[in-house]
Design an enzyme around this catalytic site. Sequence first.
Site, short mmCIF file in Angstrom:
data_model
loop_
_atom_site.label_atom_id
_atom_site.label_comp_id
_atom_site.label_asym_id
_atom_site.label_seq_id
_atom_site.Cartn_x
_atom_site.Cartn_y
_atom_site.Cartn_z
N GLY A 105 7.27 -6.56 0.78
CA GLY A 105 5.95 -6.30 1.34
C GLY A 105 5.36 -4.96 0.94
O GLY A 105 5.68 -4.41 -0.11
N SER A 106 4.50 -4.43 1.81
CA SER A 106 3.64 -3.28 1.49
C SER A 106 4.44 -2.04 1.09
O SER A 106 5.46 -1.71 1.69
CB SER A 106 2.79 -2.94 2.70
OG SER A 106 2.10 -1.73 2.49
N THR A 107 3.88 -1.31 0.11
CA THR A 107 4.48 -0.04 -0.29
C THR A 107 4.15 1.07 0.71
O THR A 107 4.62 2.18 0.56
CB THR A 107 3.98 0.40 -1.68
OG1 THR A 107 2.56 0.41 -1.67
CG2 THR A 107 4.46 -0.55 -2.76
#
Lengths: 418, 137
Positions: free
Chosen positions: B61-63
């Site tokens: 998922g998101s960095t």
Amino acid sequence: MELNERQKRMLDGKEGRGARKAMEILVAYGKCYLAERLIPVTSVHIAGNFPVLMDEGIEWLEDLAAEGTRVTVFTTKNPEMYDFEETDELSIPMAYQVRQNRIHNALKSLGVTLTYSCHHYLVGNVPRFGDHIAWASSGSQVFANSVIGARSNRDGDHVALAAAITGAIPGWGLHLDENRKGELVIDVGRLDLENYGPADYKALGWHLGKIVGTRIPVFVNLPRDMAIEEIKGLLYTLTVTGATGLVHLVGITPEAMTAEAAFGGDPPPFPEITPSQEEVNHAYLDISSSAEEKVDMVIFGCPQCSIQEVAEIADLLGDRKVHPETRLWICTSAWVKTLCKRMGLLADLRAGGVRVVADVGAADGPHLYLREQGVRVLAMNSARGSYYAHNLFAMDTWFGSTKECVDSAVSGRWEGRK
Amino acid sequence: MKIKAKTVVPGIAKGEAIVSRTAISFTGGMDPETGIIRELGHELEGQSVEGKILVFPTGKGSTTGSWQFYAAFKRGHAPQGIINVKAEGVVAISAIITETPMVHELEEDPFEYIKNGDFVTINADEGFVDIQKKEPS
């Protein structure tokens, strides 16, 4: 890890506290992945906004910016919470404005170019094939690797900022030729791709991300004339349910003009995957999290809408008007909004009850205050946006095509798959 | 029993194991105000990772996950130590900025040997994990 004289000076604190902190991060990160040296980067992009930074993150940024620390590489920034030109109209609570201003000032002091956009590659942050870059924002990172052929790992903001300050990144992972080879074939030949649109590719990406994980997939049998919105739909969703950094789209990815080239002459180490339409259909339902048919808001722009997408939404709406109890927002960048104004789209859309909002994305920023304004059920054409709106802000979401979302805005009820 | 492991972040952490066979995203996946896993349908949904030794395959998922992990850490809701099969960049940087002891690439499959509730020591200074089985209740 080998450091040059300048890098050693930074680590010793002779170039300031911020540079030392940045170098300490890169050294620890490089050690973890056994990087032999730091590689110069040509472009940096950072992602976090207030909902993910929270107060602790703002303090971290302010601390970094203290004492005049500056980025030394062209660095752009992902969307923020609200449209800077419409704070009153959007009723942005003062508490959020104060926080946003603190982030804005810290980034400005660091020398970051304040694009507030996740399509920064449409406006000047365009690396070349083979460039080493540090792009946070998992969607644009995989886009850079897979469509442009620039080289970035899945760097978190802290690593990307450290790279921006020091001008370099540890050479490991996708920066090195040997780690860019494909690891498994995904044959999409069983799917009826001729009738696929962006939403179908997003559902496909949602399903496949879970299987692919962190590996490098090689897609075969994709149509060569795949539209850029479809490519983005697939790539940006693969990194929601998975964590791949590079996707070889055979015939599209510069390093993968053939499947053989994508595997670098080696046999694929993992077995082939052949997704079925049934699995894609299941993903459609899996992405939606709502059971309530009344839609409070339709929100486009994860990633931010291009001018083409804004025009498509305007066409789909036609002479119809948005339902009085439903809102329709198009999230985009400041320059696309400027184009909309110039072309008369903004006025047309406004007459239909649509708001074009700059500097924000549909996944996160605005949901903080939208929730406080009573918005609960969202309809979106972004699987990525649906995941973050639901999991970060407890919004109930419907996922479907752009047309289904526009129709839902007019009727006020979900018109897509249930 | 002891299993050799590669160090991501040095240090020693001891605590009760919480094990997930599925990847974790700190953005959206974990509530930084409570340390509770909140991803819909995740195998740890509703369970807190606070003060535990968190065992999972890798990140996803998101960095922006490192910001959420940092906020959870500052508020006292982060895990004490992390064991990954393979350290993905966002999880590694989360551990680095919070100095959370972390190892990966264990010589044995961690899911074979570590179960929920086991008392686990991560010795990332010397590169091993020590597991004491939970007493059968």
